[in-house]
Design an enzyme around this catalytic site. Structure first.
Site, PDB file in Angstrom:
ATOM      1  N   ARG A 214       0.848  -1.204   0.000  1.00 16.84           N
ATOM      2  CA  ARG A 214       0.000   0.000   0.000  1.00 16.84           C
ATOM      3  C   ARG A 214       0.880   1.250   0.000  1.00 16.84           C
ATOM      4  O   ARG A 214       0.674   2.174  -0.782  1.00 16.84           O
ATOM      5  CB  ARG A 214      -0.928   0.010   1.224  1.00 16.84           C
ATOM      6  CG  ARG A 214      -2.133  -0.910   1.091  1.00 16.84           C
ATOM      7  CD  ARG A 214      -3.109  -0.687   2.241  1.00 16.84           C
ATOM      8  NE  ARG A 214      -2.542  -1.100   3.528  1.00 16.84           N
ATOM      9  CZ  ARG A 214      -2.759  -2.283   4.108  1.00 16.84           C
ATOM     10  NH1 ARG A 214      -3.557  -3.157   3.550  1.00 16.84           N
ATOM     11  NH2 ARG A 214      -2.206  -2.575   5.263  1.00 16.84           N
ATOM     12  N   PHE A 230     -11.926  -4.872  -4.511  1.00 20.09           N
ATOM     13  CA  PHE A 230     -11.803  -5.609  -3.253  1.00 20.09           C
ATOM     14  C   PHE A 230     -11.111  -4.685  -2.242  1.00 20.09           C
ATOM     15  O   PHE A 230     -10.075  -5.020  -1.666  1.00 20.09           O
ATOM     16  CB  PHE A 230     -10.989  -6.898  -3.430  1.00 20.09           C
ATOM     17  CG  PHE A 230     -11.463  -7.786  -4.562  1.00 20.09           C
ATOM     18  CD1 PHE A 230     -12.545  -8.632  -4.379  1.00 20.09           C
ATOM     19  CD2 PHE A 230     -10.841  -7.779  -5.802  1.00 20.09           C
ATOM     20  CE1 PHE A 230     -12.976  -9.470  -5.410  1.00 20.09           C
ATOM     21  CE2 PHE A 230     -11.263  -8.601  -6.830  1.00 20.09           C
ATOM     22  CZ  PHE A 230     -12.339  -9.457  -6.634  1.00 20.09           C
ATOM     23  N   ASP A 252     -16.257  -2.980  -3.068  1.00 14.66           N
ATOM     24  CA  ASP A 252     -16.221  -4.163  -2.209  1.00 14.66           C
ATOM     25  C   ASP A 252     -17.650  -4.636  -2.003  1.00 14.66           C
ATOM     26  O   ASP A 252     -18.597  -3.857  -2.094  1.00 14.66           O
ATOM     27  CB  ASP A 252     -15.582  -3.857  -0.852  1.00 14.66           C
ATOM     28  CG  ASP A 252     -15.040  -5.107  -0.165  1.00 14.66           C
ATOM     29  OD1 ASP A 252     -13.804  -5.324  -0.193  1.00 14.66           O
ATOM     30  OD2 ASP A 252     -15.844  -5.888   0.388  1.00 14.66           O
ATOM     31  N   SER A 253     -17.800  -5.954  -1.720  1.00 13.29           N
ATOM     32  CA  SER A 253     -19.145  -6.489  -1.512  1.00 13.29           C
ATOM     33  C   SER A 253     -19.573  -6.391  -0.051  1.00 13.29           C
ATOM     34  O   SER A 253     -20.721  -6.656   0.277  1.00 13.29           O
ATOM     35  CB  SER A 253     -19.211  -7.944  -1.982  1.00 13.29           C
ATOM     36  OG  SER A 253     -18.247  -8.699  -1.299  1.00 13.29           O
ATOM     37  N   ASP A 302      -7.099  -6.998  -5.532  1.00 11.85           N
ATOM     38  CA  ASP A 302      -6.602  -7.775  -4.386  1.00 11.85           C
ATOM     39  C   ASP A 302      -7.723  -8.687  -3.886  1.00 11.85           C
ATOM     40  O   ASP A 302      -8.294  -8.452  -2.823  1.00 11.85           O
ATOM     41  CB  ASP A 302      -6.132  -6.805  -3.281  1.00 11.85           C
ATOM     42  CG  ASP A 302      -5.515  -7.529  -2.100  1.00 11.85           C
ATOM     43  OD1 ASP A 302      -5.090  -8.687  -2.258  1.00 11.85           O
ATOM     44  OD2 ASP A 302      -5.446  -6.923  -1.010  1.00 11.85           O
ATOM     45  N   CYS A 342      -3.476 -14.120  -2.917  1.00 14.23           N
ATOM     46  CA  CYS A 342      -3.067 -14.533  -1.570  1.00 14.23           C
ATOM     47  C   CYS A 342      -3.291 -16.030  -1.386  1.00 14.23           C
ATOM     48  O   CYS A 342      -3.343 -16.522  -0.265  1.00 14.23           O
ATOM     49  CB  CYS A 342      -3.801 -13.721  -0.506  1.00 14.23           C
ATOM     50  SG  CYS A 342      -5.583 -13.924  -0.554  1.00 14.23           S
TER      51      CYS A 342
HETATM   52  N1  SAH Z   1      -6.812  -4.732  -0.381  1.00 15.48           N
HETATM   53  C1  SAH Z   1      -7.425  -4.818   0.915  1.00 15.48           C
HETATM   54  C2  SAH Z   1      -7.705  -6.250   1.328  1.00 15.48           C
HETATM   55  C3  SAH Z   1      -8.669  -6.991   0.417  1.00 15.48           C
HETATM   56  S1  SAH Z   1      -9.299  -8.420   1.146  1.00 15.48           S
HETATM   57  C4  SAH Z   1      -6.533  -4.098   1.919  1.00 15.48           C
HETATM   58  O1  SAH Z   1      -5.410  -3.714   1.561  1.00 15.48           O
HETATM   59  O2  SAH Z   1      -6.942  -3.916   3.061  1.00 15.48           O
HETATM   60  C5  SAH Z   1     -10.517  -8.934   0.051  1.00 15.48           C
HETATM   61  C6  SAH Z   1     -11.804  -8.141   0.078  1.00 15.48           C
HETATM   62  O3  SAH Z   1     -12.630  -8.654  -0.977  1.00 15.48           O
HETATM   63  C7  SAH Z   1     -12.654  -8.211   1.330  1.00 15.48           C
HETATM   64  O4  SAH Z   1     -12.886  -6.916   1.802  1.00 15.48           O
HETATM   65  C8  SAH Z   1     -13.999  -8.840   0.878  1.00 15.48           C
HETATM   66  O5  SAH Z   1     -15.119  -8.220   1.493  1.00 15.48           O
HETATM   67  C9  SAH Z   1     -13.982  -8.533  -0.593  1.00 15.48           C
HETATM   68  N2  SAH Z   1     -14.736  -9.427  -1.472  1.00 15.48           N
HETATM   69  C10 SAH Z   1     -14.765 -10.777  -1.495  1.00 15.48           C
HETATM   70  N3  SAH Z   1     -15.458 -11.228  -2.545  1.00 15.48           N
HETATM   71  C11 SAH Z   1     -15.897 -10.142  -3.227  1.00 15.48           C
HETATM   72  C12 SAH Z   1     -16.668  -9.950  -4.421  1.00 15.48           C
HETATM   73  N4  SAH Z   1     -17.098 -10.981  -5.128  1.00 15.48           N
HETATM   74  N5  SAH Z   1     -16.894  -8.697  -4.831  1.00 15.48           N
HETATM   75  C13 SAH Z   1     -16.448  -7.638  -4.118  1.00 15.48           C
HETATM   76  N6  SAH Z   1     -15.709  -7.761  -3.000  1.00 15.48           N
HETATM   77  C14 SAH Z   1     -15.442  -8.989  -2.555  1.00 15.48           C
END
Ligand code: SAH
Length: 398
Positions: A214, A230, A252-253, A302, A342
């Site tokens: 980040r 995400f 994000d979802s 991500d 990940c």
């Molecule tokens: N990049 C972030 C971490 C991402 S973790 C950071 O640096 O903090 C992955 C994220 O994906 C989670 O917040 C989860 O809510 C979201 N997520 C999972 N499946 C999803 C989907 N189908 N559409 C949108 N978001 C999703």
């Protein structure tokens, strides 16, 4: 000092000699009577030779978690206290402790020779995970020592992961010591102020493994129109804005995550039309944007772990390919794609192949301008490469 002997099969000795910390139940020939779940055992070879020492748990597929390959090292309070102190000292020596207002992982389980233990520090509070039975038994000592070492105000437990079930333990969370953390702890990530909910947030509250990425991403963002997919609580979104992005769209979802993302943006002075948050499924959102002709100068991808086990590898690889293809289709010329996986079961090489096939199928010429991994406070023992799970590529379109 001697512990109950755990004799392992001849063809499995090499892995123990090579200091891999796990022994699967199938590798064990016999265990001396009297060894109870959670006890320390001495792992011995066919000729009875001493090989290592670890926590035994017959209920787990990983029946022994090794923590020592030195017979003179007796498991006692001083040993565990020393391991914790060493974990902190090693991080400080490489600049991985960001200071009293920052957050970092102080203990990363087997990589710190503390199997089943995760300790994250968020400003003045520690968050613990105890994921192996033998380590769970050391809870009081570990919490007290870690509090002493860090001078933390309070300790909270988040042992609410699937890993506990595999060890035959129930999920648990709640206060451990000292003050209870506030509903949200504010941390400082190299100047970004971020709110972390250690009670309900993902993992122990935040994705500390991405901290360095980040921070590093800021340097790429000046003048760019950015899409953060995400986004969770908006860590990369705040970074992009701090780096001079002209707009940031965060998707994000999870509604609670997005609400925190909105407050994190505001907390750092980024509000208004240029900073939008979208509560949606990322693949659908990307498809819609592609069809509507929406374009970006940088996309961050991500996703959650798509490959949870070997059987899911092909399906997961397909899912990574699909979202990468979609993301590439949104890029302006010279646009950047920060793409991550990940999934520990998907190695760097395979991930790069998947991303390549996404570029080939979308007819895009992309080049790698950066390779990313988990932050240095999540170290990977060479004898235990499985601890390395996060990988990323910075790609630039022509
Ligand atoms: N990049 C972030 C971490 C991402 S973790 C950071 O640096 O903090 C992955 C994220 O994906 C989670 O917040 C989860 O809510 C979201 N997520 C999972 N499946 C999803 C989907 N189908 N559409 C949108 N978001 C999703």
């Amino acid at each position: 000092m001697n512990f109950a002997a755990c004799r392992i099969k001849r063809d499995r000795e090499k892995s123990v000699r090579n200091r891999h910390p796990w022994i699967y139940s199938g590798a064990i020939q016999e265990v001396e009577a009297g060894a109870a779940p959670g006890d320390v055992v001495d792992v011995v070879g066919q000729e009875g030779e001493w090989l290592g020492r670890g926590f035994y748990n017959p209920a787990s597929e990983i029946a022994v978690h090794l923590f020592s390959w030195d017979r003179a090292e007796t498991p006692c309070d001083a040993l565990w206290a020393g391991r914790l102190a060493r974990a902190l000292e090693l991080r400080r020596s490489i600049g991985a402790d960001p200071g009293p207002d920052g957050a970092f992982r102080m203990v990363h389980s087997d990589s710190d020779l503390l199997p089943g233990l995760v300790v994250d520090r968020y400003a003045g509070f520690l968050v613990f995970q105890f994921l192996v039975l033998g380590m769970d038994r050391l809870k009081d000592l570990v919490v007290a020592e870690a509090m002493k070492l860090t001078g933390a105000k309070g300790a909270w437990e988040r042992s609410d992961t699937d890993a506990r079930g595999k060890e035959g333990m129930g999920r648990t969370h709640g206060p451990l010591a000292g003050e209870e953390p506030p509903v949200e702890i504010e941390i400082d990530e190299a100047g970004a102020r971020l709110l972390v909910d250690v009670r309900n947030g993902h993992k122990t509250g935040f994705y500390l493994d991405q901290a360095k990425n980040r921070i590093g991403s800021r340097a790429f963002m000046r003048g760019r129109k950015v899409l953060n997919c995400f986004c969770y609580t908006g860590g990369f979104s705040v970074s992009a804005a701090m780096g001079g992005a002209v707009s940031v769209t965060s998707v994000d979802s999870s509604r609670p995550a997005l609400e925190t993302a909105a407050r994190n943006m505001e907390l750092n002075g980024f509000s208004g039309e240029a900073f939008t948050l979208v509560n949606a499924d990322v693949p659908s959102c990307l498809r819609r944007m592609r069809d509507e002709g929406v374009r970006f100068d940088a996309v961050i991808l991500d996703p959650p772990r798509y490959v949870a086990n070997r059987d899911a590898l092909q399906r997961g690889a397909r899912a990574y390919k699909d979202i990468n293809m979609l993301a590439m289709s949104l890029l302006e010329p010279g646009g950047l794609l920060f793409t991550f996986s990940c999934s520990g079961l998907m190695g760097e090489e395979l991930f790069q192949k998947v991303v390549f096939s996404a570029s080939a199928d979308s007819g895009r010429n992309m080049r790698i301008v950066g390779r990313l991994a988990q932050a240095p406070d999540h170290p990977v023992l060479l004898s235990y490469p499985q601890a390395g799970y996060l990988k990323g590529l910075i790609l630039q379109g022509k």
